[in-house]
Design a protein around this motif. Sequence first.
Motif, short mmCIF file in Angstrom:
data_model
loop_
_atom_site.label_atom_id
_atom_site.label_comp_id
_atom_site.label_asym_id
_atom_site.label_seq_id
_atom_site.Cartn_x
_atom_site.Cartn_y
_atom_site.Cartn_z
N UNK A 59 0.84 -1.20 0.00
CA UNK A 59 0.00 0.00 0.00
C UNK A 59 0.88 1.25 0.00
N UNK A 60 0.52 2.18 -0.85
CA UNK A 60 1.24 3.46 -0.94
C UNK A 60 0.22 4.58 -0.74
N UNK A 61 0.47 5.42 0.26
CA UNK A 61 -0.39 6.58 0.50
C UNK A 61 0.37 7.84 0.13
N UNK A 62 -0.19 8.62 -0.78
CA UNK A 62 0.40 9.90 -1.17
C UNK A 62 -0.50 11.04 -0.71
N UNK A 63 0.11 12.03 -0.08
CA UNK A 63 -0.62 13.20 0.41
C UNK A 63 -0.09 14.45 -0.26
N UNK A 79 -2.56 2.14 -4.53
CA UNK A 79 -2.22 3.53 -4.26
C UNK A 79 -3.44 4.29 -3.75
N UNK A 80 -3.28 4.94 -2.63
CA UNK A 80 -4.31 5.81 -2.05
C UNK A 80 -3.79 7.24 -2.08
N UNK A 95 -7.12 10.83 8.91
CA UNK A 95 -7.09 10.41 7.51
C UNK A 95 -6.01 9.38 7.20
N UNK A 96 -4.96 9.33 8.01
CA UNK A 96 -3.88 8.37 7.78
C UNK A 96 -4.19 7.13 8.61
N UNK A 97 -4.89 6.18 7.99
CA UNK A 97 -5.46 5.07 8.73
C UNK A 97 -4.60 3.81 8.73
#
Length: 230
Positions: A59-63, A79-80, A95-97
Motif C-alpha cells: 500500500x502506498x499513501x500519497x498526500x 495507491x491511495x 485520515x492516515x489510517x
Amino acid sequence: MKISSEFSKYALEYNSYNVIQKKVIEKLLSHVKHKPKNILDLGCGSGNLCRAIDWDYEHFTGVDFAEGMLKLHPRSPKIELIYADFNDDALFKSKLTYIYDFIFSASALQWADDLQRVFDNIKRLNAPVALAIFTSNTFTTINKTASIGSILKSADEVCELAKRYFDAKSEVVNYRLEFESTRDMFRYIKKSGVSGSRKILNYKESKKLLREYPLSYLEFEVTFIYSSNI
C-alpha cells in the motif's frame, strides 16, 4: 498566490522542470536498505517518488495539497491519494489510517507552516523516515544579489529540530543546476515551483537581478534526514 496554487498552476509542466527533485528522490531511496510494504509520502506531488520505487509494496499513501499535481500521480488499487495539507493536524489524526512501515517526504517539508509541529505529527506515526528539505543556502547568490533574505530554514535549524523528534542521521548536500542563460534560469524557478510563490521584487528589480546575477547556475541546498535504523 498560495504555494499550493503555484504548484497546481504549473503541474502539467512540472515534470520537465523538477530535475533537482528527481536527484533528491534517488538519494532518498538509496538509503533504504529494506523494502517497506506500507509507505507514506508526504507532499507526493505528481508521483515521482512512487514511480521511482522499484520493489513490490502492499500500500502506498500519497498526500498533497495541490489537486493539479495529484491528478498526474500514478494510480492503482495499491495507491491511495489524499488531497490534504500536511500542516493540518486532522490529517494525522483521522485520515492516515494505515500502520506505515516507512515515511518519505521529498522536497516538500520546507513549506511547513510549523516544522516542529509537523515533525511531532510524523513521529506519532512511529515509523522510520527518509526526509529531504530544501534549506536556506538554496538560491543563496540570488538572495545576495537581490539583497533579500531566504524564506527557508537553515540546515542547522532543521538538523537540530530533527534531533528532537527522530533517532536520525542528517546530511547536507549542495547541488548546482547549469543553464544556458539567466532568463532560462529564472524561467526554471517560476515553472518548477521552488520559489514558493515569493514575489517580493517589482518589475524593475527583477530586470536588475536578471542583468546582475553573476553565475551560470542555480544553487540548491538540501538537508536529508534518515532514521538511524534504516
